[in-house]
Design an enzyme around this catalytic site. Sequence first.
Site, PDB file in Angstrom:
ATOM      1  N   ILE A  32      80.738  77.070  68.163  1.00 51.80           N
ATOM      2  CA  ILE A  32      79.330  77.215  68.522  1.00 51.80           C
ATOM      3  C   ILE A  32      78.711  78.388  67.781  1.00 51.80           C
ATOM      4  CG2 ILE A  32      77.748  77.735  70.430  1.00 51.80           C
ATOM      5  CD1 ILE A  32      79.760  76.258  72.272  1.00 51.80           C
ATOM      6  N   TYR A 181      90.701  82.484  82.261  1.00 50.31           N
ATOM      7  CA  TYR A 181      89.591  82.278  81.325  1.00 50.31           C
ATOM      8  C   TYR A 181      88.267  82.186  82.068  1.00 50.31           C
ATOM      9  CZ  TYR A 181      86.331  79.966  78.221  1.00 50.31           C
ATOM     10  OH  TYR A 181      85.198  79.644  77.503  1.00 50.31           O
ATOM     11  N   LYS A 185      84.898  84.690  81.832  1.00 51.59           N
ATOM     12  CA  LYS A 185      83.527  84.261  81.531  1.00 51.59           C
ATOM     13  C   LYS A 185      82.583  84.646  82.662  1.00 51.59           C
ATOM     14  CE  LYS A 185      82.572  82.579  78.273  1.00 51.59           C
ATOM     15  NZ  LYS A 185      82.285  83.179  76.953  1.00 51.59           N
TER      16      LYS A 185
END
Length: 315
Positions: A32, A181, A185
Site C-alpha cells: 500500500i 499484530y 495496530k
Amino acid sequence: MPSVLQVPQWDVQRLPHAEGKSFLITGGNAGIGYFVAEQLAGTGATVVLGSRDRARAEDAIASIRSRVPGAKVKHVPLDLADLASLRTSVEAIGLDRLDAIVHNAGVALDHPPRRETADGHELMFATNHLGHFALTHHLAPLLTATPGSRIVTTGSFAAKSERLDLDDLQSTHDYQPKRAYSRSKLAQMLFALELDRRLRAAASTTLSVLVHPGGALDSLTPSRPPVHVRTTGQRLSRLPLGLVVQGKDAAAWPAVRAVLDPGVRGGHMLSPRAFGLRGTPRIEPLWNHLADTTTAARLWTASCELTGTDPTFTH
C-alpha cells in the site's frame, strides 16, 4: 444550511496539485505504501520513501518515474525496529520542512516464535508502534516548521475487535502472532488520537489523522514490475473477491486523502466507504474503544519510557 451539492466531493482520480510540498512515507517501497507514494508523486510534491532496503526502494522509484514523468521522489534509509538509528534517518532526509508523514510501514508475523528487536522489544509492537512513535518525536521540528502539516497513521480493521493489555504490551505471556499484530495496530490508532489531543492542547496547527485501508489483496492489485507482478491467472481467480475487498492501489486512497484534503481535520478517521473494506475513502465515526482516553494516555506514557522519546510540538 449549505446544500449537499455545495460540498466538494473528493475524487480519487483528480488529486489537487501539491508542488512545493514534501511528504515522507514509511515503507513506501512496497504494498500500500508504494501506491501512496505513486499517487502523491503525481501531485508534483517531493516524495521521500523511508525503507530499510535500498535496492527495493530504487525499484519503487524507477516504477514511479516510469508512470509519473518528472516525479520528484527519493529514498532515505529507515529501520523502525532500530530506535537509535531514527535520528540519523531524519537528518538524512535533507529537508528543512515536511508537510506530511504517512506512518505506513508494518510487520505482520503469522507464526511463532516470538521475535525481539536489538532493543529487546517484541518485533511487531516495536516496528508498527514504537518506531513510529519515536520517529514522530524526531520529525517534530520539521513538521512544526510547516503550518498545517499532517501526521497520518495507518491502523487496521484487525484492531476493531482487539483490546490492549497494558500490563503486557509486548506480548511476553501467551504470545499469539495475529493477536500481537492486531494489538500493535490498535496501539498505533490510539497513539494517533492521543497525539491529536496533545496537538490541540498545544495550539499546534499540525494535524494527526487516522486511516485504515480496509481489505487489500495482491491478486486485485495492478502490476508494477518489479515492485509487484500479478499474473492473469491470479487476477481472474480473485475477481469475485473484488465485490468485498480491493487492490492495494485503492487501499492507498484513505491515506492520500488524509494528506491532501483540506477538509480533513485532526482526529478524523478515514476508511473505505463500503463496510470499511473497499471503495472510495470517507470520514468514518471512531470505533467505540478508540475513544478510551485513559488507555491512550497510559499507552503514551509507556511508549515514552520504552523509546526514551516524547513527541511534543511547540512553536
